[in-house]
Enzyme design. Structure first.
Site, mmCIF file in Angstrom:
data_model
loop_
_atom_site.group_PDB
_atom_site.id
_atom_site.type_symbol
_atom_site.label_atom_id
_atom_site.label_comp_id
_atom_site.label_asym_id
_atom_site.label_seq_id
_atom_site.Cartn_x
_atom_site.Cartn_y
_atom_site.Cartn_z
ATOM 1 N N HIS A 89 0.824 -1.210 0.000
ATOM 2 C CA HIS A 89 0.000 0.000 0.000
ATOM 3 C C HIS A 89 0.854 1.253 0.000
ATOM 4 O O HIS A 89 0.415 2.334 -0.380
ATOM 5 C CB HIS A 89 -0.899 0.050 1.241
ATOM 6 N N HIS A 116 5.491 6.601 6.955
ATOM 7 C CA HIS A 116 5.159 6.110 5.608
ATOM 8 C C HIS A 116 4.685 7.306 4.800
ATOM 9 O O HIS A 116 4.532 8.405 5.348
ATOM 10 C CB HIS A 116 4.064 5.030 5.694
ATOM 11 N N HIS A 118 2.290 8.959 1.237
ATOM 12 C CA HIS A 118 1.166 8.848 0.299
ATOM 13 C C HIS A 118 1.509 9.734 -0.888
ATOM 14 O O HIS A 118 1.939 10.869 -0.700
ATOM 15 C CB HIS A 118 -0.126 9.350 0.950
ATOM 16 N N HIS A 141 3.702 10.824 6.763
ATOM 17 C CA HIS A 141 3.040 10.639 8.052
ATOM 18 C C HIS A 141 3.997 9.998 9.036
ATOM 19 O O HIS A 141 4.419 8.851 8.834
ATOM 20 C CB HIS A 141 1.795 9.762 7.894
ATOM 21 N N THR A 225 -6.238 4.730 6.479
ATOM 22 C CA THR A 225 -6.383 3.421 5.826
ATOM 23 C C THR A 225 -7.232 2.555 6.761
ATOM 24 O O THR A 225 -7.274 2.813 7.971
ATOM 25 C CB THR A 225 -5.014 2.731 5.609
HETATM 26 ZN ZN LIG Z 1 -0.674 7.737 6.248
#
Ligand SMILES: [Zn+2]
Ligand SMILES: *[C@@H]1O[C@H](CO)[C@@H](O)[C@H](O)[C@H]1NC(C)=O
Ligand SMILES: *[C@@H]1O[C@H](CO)[C@@H](O)[C@H](O)[C@H]1NC(C)=O
Length: 306
Positions: A89, A116, A118, A141, A225
């Protein structure tokens, strides 16, 4: 015999047909329908609740909050070694050292667990939060939990158990040297479940200077998520981190588990539902207010002299 066979096979077939897994909108396709963001509440009911993240931050509706003072960081400068992983992801790095954040009206000290990102497609719009409708190319994040918890699952049962620091990125003409090791590591984890060792990295290296972290927004929200747990105190910094086009592109070269380009790894913005977004009174705002006062008094002084 046939009966046994179908009892064994049917659940497998059903699972692959209905797509038990959640996915991003870019992955939703007819041959393998996975559950895109509009169906995440089928994966976890929390995704349909009313304090979800991300949101669009309408700056003129934000409320100034004097309690949103500068943060205090510990361990952010410590160099550590960790594993970076393509988890299907995103790219995720766990934080094996003690690094904490406090201040900024967080109430208590939170320790960093993992970070992580995005992103969009080949450097296009891809952040999760948006500012006055503007979507930045990427968002970092850094996930923290209250220091008293040992497991993220425990922190997620506390409505303010998790604090996420969110940073935007912007395209710049020159490479951000502090990201070289990180973006080079991406080359080794293009396939889902790929992992590699990231040596000598610090959290400070990835973020802004402290002087640039006084302008930020604060609101109560959720994980972005599934399970979408509503346990997150969000801090979204106004100033973006610069990366050049090539560095941003490196993220789009990762692959989802089906081998397709890992792009558009963001959840669309969610309704604010009456939540208030607070803003800090950053140094820049104070400085310009002082400047205005100075120029007013200068003007008054001048007119008095006339
Ligand atoms: Zn995130
Ligand atoms: C990294 O990948 C190797 C196999 O390539 C595996 O044995 C190891 O458990 C993985 N580590 C993590 C942290 O996922
Ligand atoms: C703050 O960030 C801007 C770019 O976003 C940069 O030009 C400036 O040097 C930074 N200031 C400090 C004090 O780091």
């Amino acid at each position: 015999m046939r009966c046994v066979l179908s009892a064994v096979l049917l659940p497998l077939i059903l699972r692959s047909c209905t797509g038990a897994d959640w996915c991003y909108q870019t992955q939703v396709s007819c041959p393998s329908p996975c559950k895109g963001p509009d169906r995440w509440s089928e994966v976890n009911l929390d995704c349909g609740k009313n304090r979800q993240s991300p949101i669009n931050i309408v700056t003129k509706k934000t409320k100034l909050d004097e309690r949103l003072t500068p943060f205090k960081f510990t361990g952010y400068q410590t160099l550590f070694e960790s594993t970076m992983k393509n988890n299907g992801h995103s790219v995720k790095v766990s934080i094996p050292i003690t690094a904490t954040v406090s201040g900024g009206n967080l109430g208590e000290t939170y320790k960093a667990v993992q970070f992580h990102l995005h992103w969009g497609t080949n450097g296009g719009p891809g952040s999760e939060h948006t500012i006055d409708g503007e979507q930045y190319p990427m968002e970092l994040h850094i996930v923290h939990m209250k220091q008293r918890y040992n497991r993220l699952e425990d922190a997620l049962r506390d409505p303010s158990g998790v604090a996420v620091l969110g940073f935007f990125y912007e395209v710049s003409s020159s490479a951000n040297k502090k990201y070289d090791l990180f973006t080079q590591g991406l080359r080794s984890i293009q396939n889902t479940n790929g992992n590699t060792t990231l040596s000598k990295i610090s959290l400070n290296q990835l973020i802004l200077s402290e002087a640039n972290m006084t302008n930020y927004y604060r609101y109560d929200g959720s994980l972005t998520t599934p399970g979408c747990t509503e346990a997150v105190v969000w801090t979204v910094f106004e100033n973006p981190i610069p990366l050049d086009g090539e560095q941003l592109q490196a993220f789009s070269n990762l692959k989802f588990s089906d081998g397709k380009q890992m792009v558009g790894t963001f959840r669309p913005v969610q309704p604010r539902n009456g939540r208030v977004v607070y803003r800090s009174s950053g140094v820049a705002v104070v400085a310009s207010a002082v400047l205005i006062l100075v120029s007013i008094s200068a003007a008054l002084g001048l007119s008095r002299m006339n």
